[in-house]
Motif scaffolding. Sequence first.
Motif, short mmCIF file in Angstrom:
data_model
loop_
_atom_site.label_atom_id
_atom_site.label_comp_id
_atom_site.label_asym_id
_atom_site.label_seq_id
_atom_site.Cartn_x
_atom_site.Cartn_y
_atom_site.Cartn_z
N LYS A 88 9.18 -12.81 -2.04
CA LYS A 88 9.26 -13.88 -1.04
C LYS A 88 8.60 -13.47 0.28
N TYR A 89 8.87 -12.26 0.75
CA TYR A 89 8.44 -11.86 2.08
C TYR A 89 7.16 -11.02 2.12
N TYR A 90 6.83 -10.35 1.04
CA TYR A 90 5.64 -9.49 1.00
C TYR A 90 4.86 -9.69 -0.30
N PRO A 91 4.46 -10.92 -0.59
CA PRO A 91 3.78 -11.18 -1.88
C PRO A 91 2.43 -10.48 -2.00
N GLU A 92 1.81 -10.12 -0.88
CA GLU A 92 0.51 -9.47 -0.91
C GLU A 92 0.62 -7.94 -1.10
N TYR A 93 1.83 -7.42 -1.18
CA TYR A 93 2.05 -5.99 -1.35
C TYR A 93 2.42 -5.65 -2.79
N LYS A 94 2.08 -4.45 -3.20
CA LYS A 94 2.45 -3.92 -4.52
C LYS A 94 3.40 -2.74 -4.31
N THR A 95 4.31 -2.55 -5.24
CA THR A 95 5.24 -1.43 -5.18
C THR A 95 4.53 -0.15 -5.58
N LYS A 96 4.62 0.86 -4.71
CA LYS A 96 4.05 2.18 -5.00
C LYS A 96 5.10 3.10 -5.61
N SER A 97 6.30 3.11 -5.04
CA SER A 97 7.38 3.95 -5.55
C SER A 97 8.72 3.45 -5.02
N GLN A 98 9.77 4.07 -5.55
CA GLN A 98 11.13 3.69 -5.19
C GLN A 98 11.99 4.95 -5.21
N SER A 99 12.92 5.05 -4.27
CA SER A 99 13.82 6.20 -4.26
C SER A 99 15.21 5.77 -3.82
N LEU A 100 16.20 6.56 -4.20
CA LEU A 100 17.59 6.30 -3.86
C LEU A 100 18.05 7.38 -2.90
N SER A 101 18.76 6.98 -1.84
CA SER A 101 19.28 7.97 -0.90
C SER A 101 20.64 7.54 -0.39
N MET A 102 21.36 8.49 0.20
CA MET A 102 22.67 8.24 0.77
C MET A 102 22.67 8.77 2.19
N GLU A 126 2.42 -1.22 -0.61
CA GLU A 126 1.08 -1.10 -0.05
C GLU A 126 0.30 -2.36 -0.40
N ASN A 127 -0.51 -2.84 0.55
CA ASN A 127 -1.33 -4.01 0.27
C ASN A 127 -2.78 -3.58 -0.03
N GLU A 128 -3.63 -4.56 -0.32
CA GLU A 128 -5.03 -4.27 -0.69
C GLU A 128 -5.81 -3.58 0.41
N LYS A 129 -5.40 -3.76 1.66
CA LYS A 129 -6.08 -3.13 2.80
C LYS A 129 -5.60 -1.70 3.04
N GLY A 130 -4.65 -1.24 2.22
CA GLY A 130 -4.12 0.11 2.38
C GLY A 130 -2.98 0.20 3.38
N GLN A 131 -2.51 -0.93 3.90
CA GLN A 131 -1.37 -0.92 4.82
C GLN A 131 -0.10 -0.67 4.04
N GLU A 132 0.73 0.22 4.58
CA GLU A 132 1.98 0.58 3.91
C GLU A 132 3.18 -0.02 4.63
N LYS A 133 4.21 -0.26 3.87
CA LYS A 133 5.46 -0.81 4.40
C LYS A 133 6.59 -0.22 3.58
N ARG A 134 7.66 0.15 4.22
CA ARG A 134 8.87 0.61 3.52
C ARG A 134 9.97 -0.42 3.73
N ILE A 135 10.68 -0.68 2.63
CA ILE A 135 11.84 -1.56 2.71
C ILE A 135 13.05 -0.72 2.32
N TYR A 136 13.98 -0.59 3.26
CA TYR A 136 15.22 0.13 3.02
C TYR A 136 16.28 -0.90 2.69
N PHE A 137 16.64 -0.99 1.41
CA PHE A 137 17.69 -1.92 0.99
C PHE A 137 19.03 -1.19 1.01
#
Length: 122
Positions: A49-63, A80-91
């Motif tokens: 919904k919010y970042y349709p132009e981005y692809k998932t690179k990796s995922q990790s679990l933390s406490m 990461e999107n096609e332009k190489g811009q990175e974004k992290r989502i902390y759920f």
Amino acid sequence: KPIKDFEIEHHGEKITFEYKTKSALFDIVKINATTHHLGVSAEYLWIEKYYPEYKTKSQSLSMIEVDENHSLHFDTIFLENEKGQEKRIYFDISDFFNDGGHTSSNLDEFARTKIKELYNKK
């Protein structure tokens, strides 16, 4: 103040999301769900919904230990999107993942831990 920005109903379970922080480099989003499977699946619906132009690179679990009696669990998804811009989502997945595990690993233990949490709230 948290923003309730997205709500899903799936198999009778309501899942809501609250933006805690939104920035250029990362977002922090609390997922309010009961079951692990639906909560994790909902992460990807939120990203679509919010970042349709981005692809998932990796995922990790933390406490993160908030204090000696309370910790929060986070699922961090690196995008990461096609332009190489990175974004992290902390759920923040603490609603459906806690020190007792999660619903997929041991439902009874998870439910007992959740009951204690619910009845110890002030």
